[in-house]
Design a protein around this motif. Sequence first.
Motif, PDB file in Angstrom:
ATOM      1  N   THR A 110       0.846  -1.188   0.000  1.00  0.00           N
ATOM      2  CA  THR A 110       0.000   0.000   0.000  1.00  0.00           C
ATOM      3  C   THR A 110       0.882   1.239   0.000  1.00  0.00           C
ATOM      4  O   THR A 110       2.067   1.173   0.369  1.00  0.00           O
ATOM      5  N   VAL A 111       0.309   2.364  -0.425  1.00  0.00           N
ATOM      6  CA  VAL A 111       1.028   3.640  -0.386  1.00  0.00           C
ATOM      7  C   VAL A 111       0.011   4.739  -0.087  1.00  0.00           C
ATOM      8  O   VAL A 111      -1.105   4.727  -0.603  1.00  0.00           O
ATOM      9  N   ARG A 112       0.422   5.629   0.786  1.00  0.00           N
ATOM     10  CA  ARG A 112      -0.397   6.805   1.082  1.00  0.00           C
ATOM     11  C   ARG A 112       0.154   7.966   0.252  1.00  0.00           C
ATOM     12  O   ARG A 112       1.290   8.428   0.476  1.00  0.00           O
ATOM     13  N   TYR A 136      -0.171   9.228 -13.865  1.00  0.00           N
ATOM     14  CA  TYR A 136       0.654   8.064 -14.195  1.00  0.00           C
ATOM     15  C   TYR A 136       1.000   7.256 -12.954  1.00  0.00           C
ATOM     16  O   TYR A 136       1.103   6.027 -13.029  1.00  0.00           O
ATOM     17  N   PHE A 137       1.139   7.926 -11.798  1.00  0.00           N
ATOM     18  CA  PHE A 137       1.484   7.141 -10.615  1.00  0.00           C
ATOM     19  C   PHE A 137       0.311   6.292 -10.149  1.00  0.00           C
ATOM     20  O   PHE A 137       0.496   5.159  -9.689  1.00  0.00           O
ATOM     21  N   TYR A 138      -0.900   6.798 -10.279  1.00  0.00           N
ATOM     22  CA  TYR A 138      -2.066   5.965  -9.970  1.00  0.00           C
ATOM     23  C   TYR A 138      -2.123   4.766 -10.927  1.00  0.00           C
ATOM     24  O   TYR A 138      -2.484   3.652 -10.531  1.00  0.00           O
ATOM     25  N   GLU A 139      -1.764   4.998 -12.186  1.00  0.00           N
ATOM     26  CA  GLU A 139      -1.734   3.901 -13.154  1.00  0.00           C
ATOM     27  C   GLU A 139      -0.712   2.845 -12.745  1.00  0.00           C
ATOM     28  O   GLU A 139      -0.964   1.633 -12.883  1.00  0.00           O
ATOM     29  N   LEU A 140       0.457   3.285 -12.272  1.00  0.00           N
ATOM     30  CA  LEU A 140       1.469   2.335 -11.805  1.00  0.00           C
ATOM     31  C   LEU A 140       0.944   1.510 -10.630  1.00  0.00           C
ATOM     32  O   LEU A 140       1.195   0.305 -10.544  1.00  0.00           O
ATOM     33  N   CYS A 141       0.229   2.161  -9.726  1.00  0.00           N
ATOM     34  CA  CYS A 141      -0.340   1.441  -8.594  1.00  0.00           C
ATOM     35  C   CYS A 141      -1.393   0.439  -9.046  1.00  0.00           C
ATOM     36  O   CYS A 141      -1.480  -0.674  -8.506  1.00  0.00           O
ATOM     37  N   ASP A 142      -2.198   0.809 -10.053  1.00  0.00           N
ATOM     38  CA  ASP A 142      -3.149  -0.137 -10.644  1.00  0.00           C
ATOM     39  C   ASP A 142      -2.407  -1.367 -11.158  1.00  0.00           C
ATOM     40  O   ASP A 142      -2.802  -2.510 -10.896  1.00  0.00           O
ATOM     41  N   ARG A 143      -1.349  -1.124 -11.902  1.00  0.00           N
ATOM     42  CA  ARG A 143      -0.616  -2.200 -12.584  1.00  0.00           C
ATOM     43  C   ARG A 143       0.111  -3.105 -11.602  1.00  0.00           C
ATOM     44  O   ARG A 143       0.177  -4.327 -11.788  1.00  0.00           O
ATOM     45  N   GLU A 144       0.677  -2.513 -10.548  1.00  0.00           N
ATOM     46  CA  GLU A 144       1.505  -3.282  -9.618  1.00  0.00           C
ATOM     47  C   GLU A 144       0.742  -3.788  -8.406  1.00  0.00           C
ATOM     48  O   GLU A 144       1.284  -4.541  -7.599  1.00  0.00           O
ATOM     49  N   LEU A 161      -0.807  -2.050  -5.746  1.00  0.00           N
ATOM     50  CA  LEU A 161      -0.710  -1.381  -4.457  1.00  0.00           C
ATOM     51  C   LEU A 161      -2.033  -0.709  -4.108  1.00  0.00           C
ATOM     52  O   LEU A 161      -2.602   0.006  -4.941  1.00  0.00           O
ATOM     53  N   ALA A 162      -2.508  -0.923  -2.898  1.00  0.00           N
ATOM     54  CA  ALA A 162      -3.722  -0.250  -2.426  1.00  0.00           C
ATOM     55  C   ALA A 162      -3.361   1.191  -2.084  1.00  0.00           C
ATOM     56  O   ALA A 162      -2.413   1.451  -1.348  1.00  0.00           O
ATOM     57  N   VAL A 163      -4.141   2.126  -2.603  1.00  0.00           N
ATOM     58  CA  VAL A 163      -3.803   3.550  -2.503  1.00  0.00           C
ATOM     59  C   VAL A 163      -4.731   4.268  -1.530  1.00  0.00           C
ATOM     60  O   VAL A 163      -5.952   4.102  -1.576  1.00  0.00           O
ATOM     61  N   TRP A 164      -4.126   5.076  -0.679  1.00  0.00           N
ATOM     62  CA  TRP A 164      -4.813   6.058   0.164  1.00  0.00           C
ATOM     63  C   TRP A 164      -4.575   7.397  -0.512  1.00  0.00           C
ATOM     64  O   TRP A 164      -3.465   7.917  -0.534  1.00  0.00           O
ATOM     65  N   ALA A 165      -5.598   7.958  -1.145  1.00  0.00           N
ATOM     66  CA  ALA A 165      -5.491   9.224  -1.884  1.00  0.00           C
ATOM     67  C   ALA A 165      -6.192  10.307  -1.076  1.00  0.00           C
ATOM     68  O   ALA A 165      -7.243  10.068  -0.486  1.00  0.00           O
ATOM     69  N   GLU A 166      -5.623  11.516  -1.060  1.00  0.00           N
ATOM     70  CA  GLU A 166      -6.176  12.534  -0.175  1.00  0.00           C
ATOM     71  C   GLU A 166      -6.013  13.937  -0.727  1.00  0.00           C
ATOM     72  O   GLU A 166      -5.322  14.155  -1.731  1.00  0.00           O
ATOM     73  N   ILE A 167      -6.649  14.889  -0.038  1.00  0.00           N
ATOM     74  CA  ILE A 167      -6.576  16.301  -0.409  1.00  0.00           C
ATOM     75  C   ILE A 167      -5.812  17.070   0.663  1.00  0.00           C
ATOM     76  O   ILE A 167      -5.677  16.606   1.799  1.00  0.00           O
ATOM     77  N   SER A 191      -6.815   0.621  -7.917  1.00  0.00           N
ATOM     78  CA  SER A 191      -5.877   0.676  -6.790  1.00  0.00           C
ATOM     79  C   SER A 191      -6.368   1.579  -5.670  1.00  0.00           C
ATOM     80  O   SER A 191      -6.049   1.368  -4.497  1.00  0.00           O
ATOM     81  N   ILE A 192      -7.144   2.620  -6.010  1.00  0.00           N
ATOM     82  CA  ILE A 192      -7.582   3.562  -4.976  1.00  0.00           C
ATOM     83  C   ILE A 192      -8.680   2.916  -4.140  1.00  0.00           C
ATOM     84  O   ILE A 192      -9.767   2.604  -4.627  1.00  0.00           O
ATOM     85  N   CYS A 193      -8.375   2.720  -2.858  1.00  0.00           N
ATOM     86  CA  CYS A 193      -9.328   2.120  -1.927  1.00  0.00           C
ATOM     87  C   CYS A 193      -9.860   3.128  -0.924  1.00  0.00           C
ATOM     88  O   CYS A 193     -10.939   2.920  -0.361  1.00  0.00           O
ATOM     89  N   PHE A 194      -9.106   4.218  -0.695  1.00  0.00           N
ATOM     90  CA  PHE A 194      -9.442   5.148   0.374  1.00  0.00           C
ATOM     91  C   PHE A 194      -9.391   6.586  -0.134  1.00  0.00           C
ATOM     92  O   PHE A 194      -8.432   6.985  -0.799  1.00  0.00           O
ATOM     93  N   TRP A 195     -10.418   7.350   0.215  1.00  0.00           N
ATOM     94  CA  TRP A 195     -10.403   8.801  -0.003  1.00  0.00           C
ATOM     95  C   TRP A 195     -10.106   9.472   1.334  1.00  0.00           C
ATOM     96  O   TRP A 195     -10.890   9.380   2.274  1.00  0.00           O
ATOM     97  N   GLY A 196      -8.972  10.164   1.399  1.00  0.00           N
ATOM     98  CA  GLY A 196      -8.582  10.869   2.609  1.00  0.00           C
ATOM     99  C   GLY A 196      -9.068  12.310   2.573  1.00  0.00           C
ATOM    100  O   GLY A 196      -8.770  13.038   1.625  1.00  0.00           O
ATOM    101  N   ILE A 197      -9.808  12.728   3.606  1.00  0.00           N
ATOM    102  CA  ILE A 197     -10.409  14.059   3.587  1.00  0.00           C
ATOM    103  C   ILE A 197      -9.684  15.057   4.480  1.00  0.00           C
ATOM    104  O   ILE A 197     -10.076  16.226   4.529  1.00  0.00           O
ATOM    105  N   GLY A 198      -8.611  14.631   5.168  1.00  0.00           N
ATOM    106  CA  GLY A 198      -7.896  15.596   5.993  1.00  0.00           C
ATOM    107  C   GLY A 198      -6.692  14.988   6.677  1.00  0.00           C
ATOM    108  O   GLY A 198      -6.541  13.759   6.754  1.00  0.00           O
TER     109      GLY A 198
END
Length: 527
Positions: free
Chosen positions: A305-307, A316-324, A326-332, A364-371
């Motif tokens: 996983t990667v935060r 492109y980095f989200y695409e790499l995570c899709d391909r490899e 990795l579960a992604v924590w994406a945030e604002i 790959s994106i599993c989590f939306w981080g809001i803060g």
Amino acid sequence: MRRYNINSDWKFRKGDGSPAAVVTLPHIWDIRGGQNGNGGYVGVCVYEKQIEMSDDWKDRDIYLEIGAAGSVAEVVVNGQPVGTHKGGYSLFRFNITKWMRPGQCNRIEVRVDNSVRDDVYPIAADYTFFGGIYRDVNLVVADASRFSLDDDGSEGIYIIPEITGGGRGRVRVYSVVDEPEGCEVCCQVLDQDGELCAKATVKAGKEPAELFIEQPVLWNGRSGAYQYTLSADLLKNGRWMEKRMIRFGFRSIRLSAESGFQLNGERLFLRGVGRHQDREDRGWAISREDMEEDMALLKEIGANTVRLAHYQHAPYFYELCDREGLAVWAEIPFISRLSDSAAARENALLQLTELIKQNYNHPSICFWGIGNDVTMFGAEDWVEEALREMNALAKCLDPGRITVCSHMMTLAEDSPLSAITDGIGYNVYYGWYVGECSDMGVWLDELQQKQVPVPIAISEYGADGILTYQTGSPTRGDYSESYQSLYHEEMLAIIRAHPLVWASYVWNLCDFASVNRKEGGVSGRNN
């Protein structure tokens, strides 16, 4: 639709009256000042380019598409203001058609400002706010009927794959089409070998397309990141207009206090790191090769996983995570110093909307981080209200993903802020800023006894390490790589012993620029 890359031959000038220079995008100004603690130039800079309007563009719409500009960008065409985008990490487009002059050279200006302001996030954070246009810029030329170019920077297509009874796969495809009268959307799903799995055609702007696949292969993280491809063609009165090719994956995710994180029905302990997008001497203007090197490092250390902190990263980095896998924590960047102004609240909601809409289809994106660290300067009542509003927005835009928020380790376990999102993370620095490593185990034991009602992650933990500092007697606060290594050995054992922790993220994958830091004899860098 045609997309023309226009990265080359931009005239760049600072607002301080410095001589103009010709630059190629992606571009960051004053990189060294942003990474050595001197600060560099903060303010408005202007990028200017001459564009000759092709005859082929007649009677079509012309959009300027900017991958990201830090942090406020005003677009001016032939001296006329077109629009302003507030937020330094997301793609945005402006329809510039009515300001373009056929048969002439047209002057496009992008006025970029990296000044801190209280209506654009981030207002304050522990990393450098680089200035510049640091992702690709394109001209997009399209017919009036098209997959929308005005949908918050999205591709205009939203894919919802799910497994129904008996293991059958169902794919719903929602499309946003401008001027949809007389238009159809023809969808095909292809497997990884390019073989046709399913197809369906629907009228644009009506019900979603539904496609069914027998026993689809799952996107299963590092165990196997299988992806399908959606091919979507837009036709108007039988005439082909344009195509979208988008990869997606079938997978189910769940988070609970009892079972932790589950991927496709199996519990998966997530172990990874946080990542910033900058590189030494390049700032945020990084290449695909840089991103691929980061991914190679993530794989080398065994991360699953990667935060992606604390903002929207490059597509492109989200695409790499899709391909490899990795579960992604994406945030604002709703982080640290917050503002209760209506304009600031609106900006946080905009950045969350852009993050979700532009990255909706990544498996790959599993989590939306809001803060993150939202109580650093106090836990006022309006902060809870703002977080609830953002959580509700995330659930409205994408009910299928998990919402999270990272909190300071000092947040009380019974704080109302800890019960807003589906899960929470704590940024815990025992063994570095406070206490000893063993205090992490005591703290986790206490949390477990108090039965915190939401699932708990360690969203940050770490200790500074400067490679040139080595010692046979490492101690907390000596900034040595020796202590950093000892710290991680102890922390890993503690985290492994606590099944309460469904995810943990080392801070950080690599050193990164932080202009206000001066630690361990090093300025402008988080070590």
